[in-house]
Design a protein around this motif. Structure first.
Motif, PDB file in Angstrom:
ATOM      1  N   ARG A 172       6.570   1.562  15.929  1.00  0.00           N
ATOM      2  CA  ARG A 172       7.534   2.108  14.948  1.00  0.00           C
ATOM      3  C   ARG A 172       8.846   1.347  15.067  1.00  0.00           C
ATOM      4  O   ARG A 172       9.460   1.299  16.129  1.00  0.00           O
ATOM      5  CB  ARG A 172       7.748   3.596  15.196  1.00  0.00           C
ATOM      6  N   ASN A 224      12.507   0.538  12.715  1.00  0.00           N
ATOM      7  CA  ASN A 224      13.361   0.746  11.532  1.00  0.00           C
ATOM      8  C   ASN A 224      12.773   1.760  10.552  1.00  0.00           C
ATOM      9  O   ASN A 224      12.874   1.609   9.337  1.00  0.00           O
ATOM     10  CB  ASN A 224      13.604  -0.580  10.803  1.00  0.00           C
ATOM     11  N   ASP A 277       9.625   2.360   9.937  1.00  0.00           N
ATOM     12  CA  ASP A 277       8.285   2.007   9.470  1.00  0.00           C
ATOM     13  C   ASP A 277       7.303   2.010  10.641  1.00  0.00           C
ATOM     14  O   ASP A 277       7.684   1.742  11.787  1.00  0.00           O
ATOM     15  CB  ASP A 277       8.280   0.623   8.813  1.00  0.00           C
ATOM     16  N   THR A 278       6.032   2.290  10.349  1.00  0.00           N
ATOM     17  CA  THR A 278       4.993   2.326  11.367  1.00  0.00           C
ATOM     18  C   THR A 278       3.965   1.246  11.081  1.00  0.00           C
ATOM     19  O   THR A 278       3.479   1.114   9.955  1.00  0.00           O
ATOM     20  CB  THR A 278       4.298   3.699  11.407  1.00  0.00           C
ATOM     21  N   TYR A 279       3.648   0.474  12.113  1.00  0.00           N
ATOM     22  CA  TYR A 279       2.681  -0.611  12.000  1.00  0.00           C
ATOM     23  C   TYR A 279       1.559  -0.372  13.003  1.00  0.00           C
ATOM     24  O   TYR A 279       1.804   0.022  14.136  1.00  0.00           O
ATOM     25  CB  TYR A 279       3.337  -1.959  12.312  1.00  0.00           C
ATOM     26  N   ARG A 339       2.835  -9.879  11.551  1.00  0.00           N
ATOM     27  CA  ARG A 339       4.114  -9.401  10.996  1.00  0.00           C
ATOM     28  C   ARG A 339       5.223  -9.643  12.014  1.00  0.00           C
ATOM     29  O   ARG A 339       5.023  -9.481  13.212  1.00  0.00           O
ATOM     30  CB  ARG A 339       4.049  -7.907  10.673  1.00  0.00           C
TER      31      ARG A 339
END
Length: 242
Positions: free
Chosen positions: A129, A131, A133-135, A197
């Motif tokens: 996680r 900023n 957002d979850t990746y 990413r």
């Protein structure tokens, strides 16, 4: 340091440097690095080279810079600081599975042996996680340096002089995919690959159950939080470093 030392010189690998850095937090002493150990990512990053004599000469012309460092926080464990990187997932599993006897005999080759041993295993997944957002990934690296493993580059926009991490995340659970990722690292094309990413931030949260290393030393498993500690250490760096 308690006796008023204003300069601490470290001759050793990245794990030794990490131990010294954790003892220097809150000190006004300057850190100087000399190459040693199995790998010295920091000496390579700073352009000091692998020759001790040459590094001593270059260090004499370095200037002190106050830099930010990373801090890893895990539940029910004391916080640990790091200079270069925190990794979770695939590469931390390599560190965890490293054969210490083989490392002592062959140096970096032991890391490649441990890495190739992962190619027959499905890669576990974790959530990162950043900023808001979850990746989802199998390998997350929060980096403060470009150098990776002493002679590779992974986070090509990272710098010790920046007050943030460059976090690189690799998608997928197929182990063969990570073989291609590592080949792309070798030719400096990994950040152009699908499934990779890169995000900049001052804080990274790791969820799930995955192994973690800091500066190449295994420290346990997630969940964990990685954050920037501003202006935490003064280190000697060449004028050309940026």
């Amino acid at each position: 340091m308690r006796e008023g030392a204003d300069l601490i010189l470290v001759l050793g690998g990245d794990g030794t440097i990490n131990e010294v850095v954790n003892g220097m937090i809150g000190s006004e002493a300057h850190l100087g690095v000399l190459p040693g150990g199995t790998a010295n990512v920091l000496a390579s990053e700073l352009g000091l080279g692998s020759s001790l004599e040459r590094a001593i000469d270059r260090l004499a012309r370095c200037t002190p810079k106050q830099i930010s460092i990373g801090r890893l926080c895990q539940p029910d464990k004391p916080a640990r600081h790091f200079l270069m990187m925190a990794g979770a997932g695939f590469d931390a599993q390599v560190v965890c599975d490293l054969n210490p006897c083989l490392k002592a005999k062959t140096g970096k080759l032991a890391y490649w042996v441990a890495g190739f041993s992962q190619i027959v295993k499905r890669v576990g997944q974790l959530e990162t996680r950043i900023n808001g957002d979850t990746y989802r990934s199998g390998f997350t690296l929060a980096a403060r340096v470009r150098n990776y493993g002493g002679d590779l580059e992974l986070a090509r926009g990272a710098s010790l002089l920046n007050d943030e991490f460059e976090t690189v995340m690799f998608e997928g659970s197929n182990p063969l995919r990570y073989a291609f990722y590592m080949m792309a690292v070798a030719v400096k094309q990994v950040q152009k690959m699908p499934g990779v990413r890169t995000v900049r931030s001052t804080r990274v949260e790791l969820a799930g159950d995955a192994p973690i290393h800091i500066d190449g030393e295994y420290v346990g498993r997630s969940p964990a939080t990685i954050e920037i500690v501003p202006d935490a250490l003064t280190i000697l760096v060449p004028e050309s470093y940026g």
